[in-house]
Design an enzyme around this catalytic site. Sequence first.
Site, PDB file in Angstrom:
ATOM      1  N   ASN A   1     -10.861   5.312   1.619  1.00  0.00           N
ATOM      2  CA  ASN A   1      -9.519   5.148   0.590  1.00  0.00           C
ATOM      3  C   ASN A   1      -9.660   5.826  -0.473  1.00  0.00           C
ATOM      4  OD1 ASN A   1      -8.019   2.442   1.260  1.00  0.00           O
ATOM      5  ND2 ASN A   1     -10.046   1.627   0.809  1.00  0.00           N
TER       6      ASN A   1
ATOM      7  N   GLU B   1       0.717  -1.110  -0.126  1.00  0.00           N
ATOM      8  CA  GLU B   1       0.072  -0.018   0.378  1.00  0.00           C
ATOM      9  C   GLU B   1       0.624   0.998   0.497  1.00  0.00           C
ATOM     10  OE1 GLU B   1      -3.201   0.720  -0.471  1.00  0.00           O
ATOM     11  OE2 GLU B   1      -4.227  -0.054  -0.335  1.00  0.00           O
TER      12      GLU B   1
ATOM     13  N   ASP C   1     -10.056   1.271  -4.120  1.00  0.00           N
ATOM     14  CA  ASP C   1      -9.320   1.055  -3.425  1.00  0.00           C
ATOM     15  C   ASP C   1      -8.167   2.240  -3.160  1.00  0.00           C
ATOM     16  OD1 ASP C   1      -7.450   0.489  -0.603  1.00  0.00           O
ATOM     17  OD2 ASP C   1      -6.799  -1.987  -1.640  1.00  0.00           O
TER      18      ASP C   1
ATOM     19  N   ASN D   1      -7.106   4.285   8.936  1.00  0.00           N
ATOM     20  CA  ASN D   1      -6.485   3.283   7.126  1.00  0.00           C
ATOM     21  C   ASN D   1      -5.530   4.468   6.367  1.00  0.00           C
ATOM     22  OD1 ASN D   1      -7.051   1.164   5.319  1.00  0.00           O
ATOM     23  ND2 ASN D   1      -8.463   2.086   4.758  1.00  0.00           N
TER      24      ASN D   1
END
EC number: 3.1.1.99
Length: 302
Positions: free
Chosen positions: A155, A16, A205, A103
């Site tokens: 996201n 990520e 995402d 996140n």
Amino acid sequence: MYQVEILQAANATLGEGPLWDARLNVLYWGDLKQNRIFRFDPVTKTQTGQWPLPHKFGCLALTTDPHRLAVVTDRGYELFDLRSGALQLLADPEAGLDLNCYNDGKLDPQGRFWVGSLPLSGSRGEEITDPTGNLYSYEYGQEPVTRTTGIFNTNGLCWSPQGDRFYHIDSWLYTVFSYDFDATSGAITNKQELIHFAPEEGGPDGMCIDQDGCLWIAMWDGWGIQKVSPGGKRLEKITLPVQKPTSCIFAGADLDELIITSASCYLDAPALQKGPNAGALLRVRTGTRGLASPHFHLAEMN
């Protein structure tokens, strides 16, 4: 047709947060399940550094000091020194919210560090029943600001080239939202649905934006990147040899190389046999240019 190149068979569990640092011509990215940060040279295709973190983290950002990254861990906003490995806690806007976790996050053009949260159940791949996630922005030396609430799974996050629009993904809703953005105050208003994806297309995402304002969206379980116009029209799809692309960033000397992270988590043996490149670091030469990454300002720090 785009040519997809495997830069590194990283076998990441949950790759990520790719960041391009034009000062050093290197890529930073992280494996969120392994709690590791990596530095990669896409010219020589070699990994030039890796750092374990003692805490679960969700996202990274460049700072005005090339030797330090800003990160968000389960403790909150922190500074990470690449030389010593030391972490310095700065702020924790979700202190006491034990059922949430941080996140995805990114810097706005003014250098404010935005991060979103989601319910812990979602971070474990479980069903989310209550949208308890929030979205914050933070500047060094100030209190974090809550920008919006009621999020299932934060996201994406990016800003238009003109700096007047903010884009945000709620992956659980398969939707990209757009807002009016006030560059001076950081306020976001006039929330609108930009594009909604069907589940069979994969889940939106991470994403980035190019100089024309088009969004490039990594589609979890979708085997590709969707390019979407500023008005929300599907323009094209780049098919990838990985089932779970997670995020992307424009990199390289001309910012025309799309580098993509991916994941291998939640894939059983048959799925990994079908997509053995899961977790790889990928590159696509797009023919279009992205925007330079902002920096989190540390000028006031000792």
